[in-house]
Design an enzyme around this catalytic site. Structure first.
Site, PDB file in Angstrom:
ATOM      1  CG  HIS A 129      -1.513   0.028 -10.456  1.00 54.23           C
ATOM      2  ND1 HIS A 129      -2.762   0.278  -9.943  1.00 54.23           N
ATOM      3  CD2 HIS A 129      -0.922   1.241 -10.605  1.00 54.23           C
ATOM      4  CE1 HIS A 129      -2.919   1.592  -9.797  1.00 54.23           C
ATOM      5  NE2 HIS A 129      -1.812   2.200 -10.179  1.00 54.23           N
ATOM      6  CE1 TYR A 132       0.674   4.299 -13.441  1.00 57.20           C
ATOM      7  CE2 TYR A 132       0.097   6.337 -12.318  1.00 57.20           C
ATOM      8  CZ  TYR A 132       0.288   4.958 -12.297  1.00 57.20           C
ATOM      9  OH  TYR A 132       0.092   4.275 -11.134  1.00 57.20           O
ATOM     10  CE1 TYR A 148      -1.609   8.644  -9.282  1.00 58.26           C
ATOM     11  CE2 TYR A 148       0.331   7.266  -9.126  1.00 58.26           C
ATOM     12  CZ  TYR A 148      -1.045   7.402  -9.251  1.00 58.26           C
ATOM     13  OH  TYR A 148      -1.835   6.282  -9.326  1.00 58.26           O
ATOM     14  NE  ARG A 165      -3.543   6.373  -4.353  1.00 56.99           N
ATOM     15  CZ  ARG A 165      -3.415   5.101  -4.699  1.00 56.99           C
ATOM     16  NH1 ARG A 165      -3.467   4.726  -5.957  1.00 56.99           N
ATOM     17  NH2 ARG A 165      -3.238   4.161  -3.788  1.00 56.99           N
ATOM     18  CG  HIS A 173       0.513   2.958  -6.252  1.00 58.53           C
ATOM     19  ND1 HIS A 173       0.386   4.316  -6.090  1.00 58.53           N
ATOM     20  CD2 HIS A 173      -0.080   2.670  -7.431  1.00 58.53           C
ATOM     21  CE1 HIS A 173      -0.280   4.830  -7.116  1.00 58.53           C
ATOM     22  NE2 HIS A 173      -0.569   3.853  -7.956  1.00 58.53           N
TER      23      HIS A 173
HETATM   24 FE   LIG Z   1      -1.424   4.334  -9.842  1.00 57.52          FE
END
Ligand SMILES: [Fe+3]
Lengths: 250, 181
Positions: free
Chosen positions: A173, A119, A158, A168, A171
């Site tokens: 969000h 991110y 990640y 994780r 995905h």
């Molecule tokens: Fe996330």
């Protein structure tokens, strides 16, 4: 030094809570108190929620319009000069209420990691490359049929710090508004067949198997575009006040 | 139909959801403007720097229709244009800062005497609803609560037009959160 928290411990906790849910019936939503997701420990209320005698304000909700989004906001691959790296995908679906009625003209917002699982956020310290051509945020309004559509790239998995070797699953969000503030939903969409599912306490916090499946998009060959992008389909059903209560409130 | 389950907003919503002026429902100097501000705390009393609050309310005349324009875009270059300074949309969104602090500038809602609040945070798997009341009087929900619980929903006047409203997710002084069905 406390013992490092292992996947084995987390997986055992997940299994125990699934077993409990299988007996007691898991709800549609995660319990806010879900110990395998360690950050939930100090961030859930101990007291039961209070049903208010009225909810005039919460039975209505904010509205958004064409001025709040531009058509380009729904294409996450066109926000920079160049093309982002990764597998180009489209994600489409409908937003409906519990009676299956479309939620029209409402705001859908998405955010996600890039193809490497990073991110562009200062606090994301995962040593995977940033992509100068990808920010990973999008928004659109649902159409008359409740439909939304985004073009993006498939996000990467990640690591995170819940326990040792916590990853994780990939995905996206989602933030979705209904016609009532009481229908608000923030959630995450997952990709079918991801091998990380059983290890992830955030996905597994939804202890009911059927409910958890509703967080996983379907690969949709019909919406794949030849020589261009792979299609995924994910419908969203907003919870919230019962239909009768809503009619009264409007 | 069964609903889509909730999931946490996570830690990285910051570049997607908050927007400039998200807490400024009215511009500075607006007649009758009030400020409501406070902290969000966890069960250990520590401020939460990664919470996101949304606010929804009627305008001064009690109108709850809402208006678009909370997050207008510039149609020329697609950048964020902000509110137009005239339209009252009824919607606000503020991320807590690194101190766990947030602030809202708005007007007193007409009609039902509260501002509806939705709380999101990393570590919170399903959002929570609460309400900001500007007075402790004349409301059925407040009347139904014991005094110490009621107090968690009533903003404290700090000075003219400025109110303090802290949100405690857990433990002593835990905020009353609502079950909206
Ligand atoms: Fe996330």
């Amino acid at each position: 030094m406390p013992e490092p928290l292992t996947q084995e411990t987390i997986s055992r906790e997940i299994a125990e809570l699934h077993e409990l849910a299988a007996k007691a019936g898991g709800g549609d939503h995660p319990s806010r108190d879900y110990p395998p997701y360690r950050s939930s420990g100090l961030r859930h209320p101990h007291r039961p929620l209070v049903a208010p005698p009225e909810a005039y304000t919460e039975l209505r909700g904010p509205v958004f319009g064409v001025a709040d989004v531009t058509p380009l906001d729904a294409d996450l691959t066109r926000q920079h000069a160049g093309e982002p790296l990764g597998e180009r995908i489209t994600v489409t679906g409908r937003v409906v209420d519990r009676d299956g009625r479309p939620v029209r003209g409402q705001l859908v917002e998405v955010w996600q990691a890039n193809a490497s699982g990073r991110y562009p956020h200062q606090r994301d310290q995962h040593p995977a490359p940033l992509d100068p051509n990808f920010t990973g945020t999008g928004r659109c309004l649902t159409d008359a049929d409740g439909r939304y559509a985004f073009t993006t790239i498939k996000p990467g998995a990640y690591p995170w710090k819940n326990h040792v070797n916590a990853w994780r699953p990939a995905h996206i969000h989602f933030s979705v508004f209904g016609t009532a503030f009481a229908q608000r939903l923030v959630t995450q969409m997952y990709f079918p067949g991801d091998p990380l599912f059983p290890y992830d306490p955030i996905l597994q916090s939804v202890t009911d198997d059927k409910a958890r499946e509703r967080l996983v998009a379907a690969y949709d060959h019909e919406s794949s575009r030849p020589e261009w992008s792979l299609g995924y389909r994910w419908d969203i059903v907003l919870d919230g006040p019962s239909a009768t209560w809503m009619e009264e409130g409007r | 139909m069964r609903p889509t389950p909730s999931q946490t907003v996570g830690p990285f919503y910051g570049y997607a959801l908050p927007f400039r002026g998200g807490g400024d429902l009215v511009p500075p100097g607006h007649p009758g403007a009030i400020s409501v501000h406070g902290y969000v705390y966890d069960g250990a009393g520590a401020p939460i720097p990664d919470a996101l609050l949304e606010f929804w309310q009627a305008d001064e005349s009690g109108n709850l229709d809402g208006r678009p324009g909370s997050m207008r875009r510039d149609e020329v270059d697609g950048s964020f244009a902000g509110r137009d300074g005239v339209t009252f949309t009824g919607f606000g969104r503020v991320a807590t800062d690194l101190d766990g602090h947030w602030a809202l500038r708005t007007v007193r809602p007409g009609g039902a005497p509260y501002i509806a609040v939705c709380v999101f945070a990393r570590g919170l798997l399903h959002h929570l609803y609460t309400r900001v009341y500007l007075e402790d009087a004349g409301d059925a929900l407040l009347a139904s609560l014991p005094g110490d619980r009621r107090a968690t929903l009533v903003a404290a006047p700090e000075r003219d037009g400025v109110y303090r409203f802290d949100i405690r997710l857990q433990g002593e002084g835990e905020t009353v959160f609502l079950d909206l069905g």
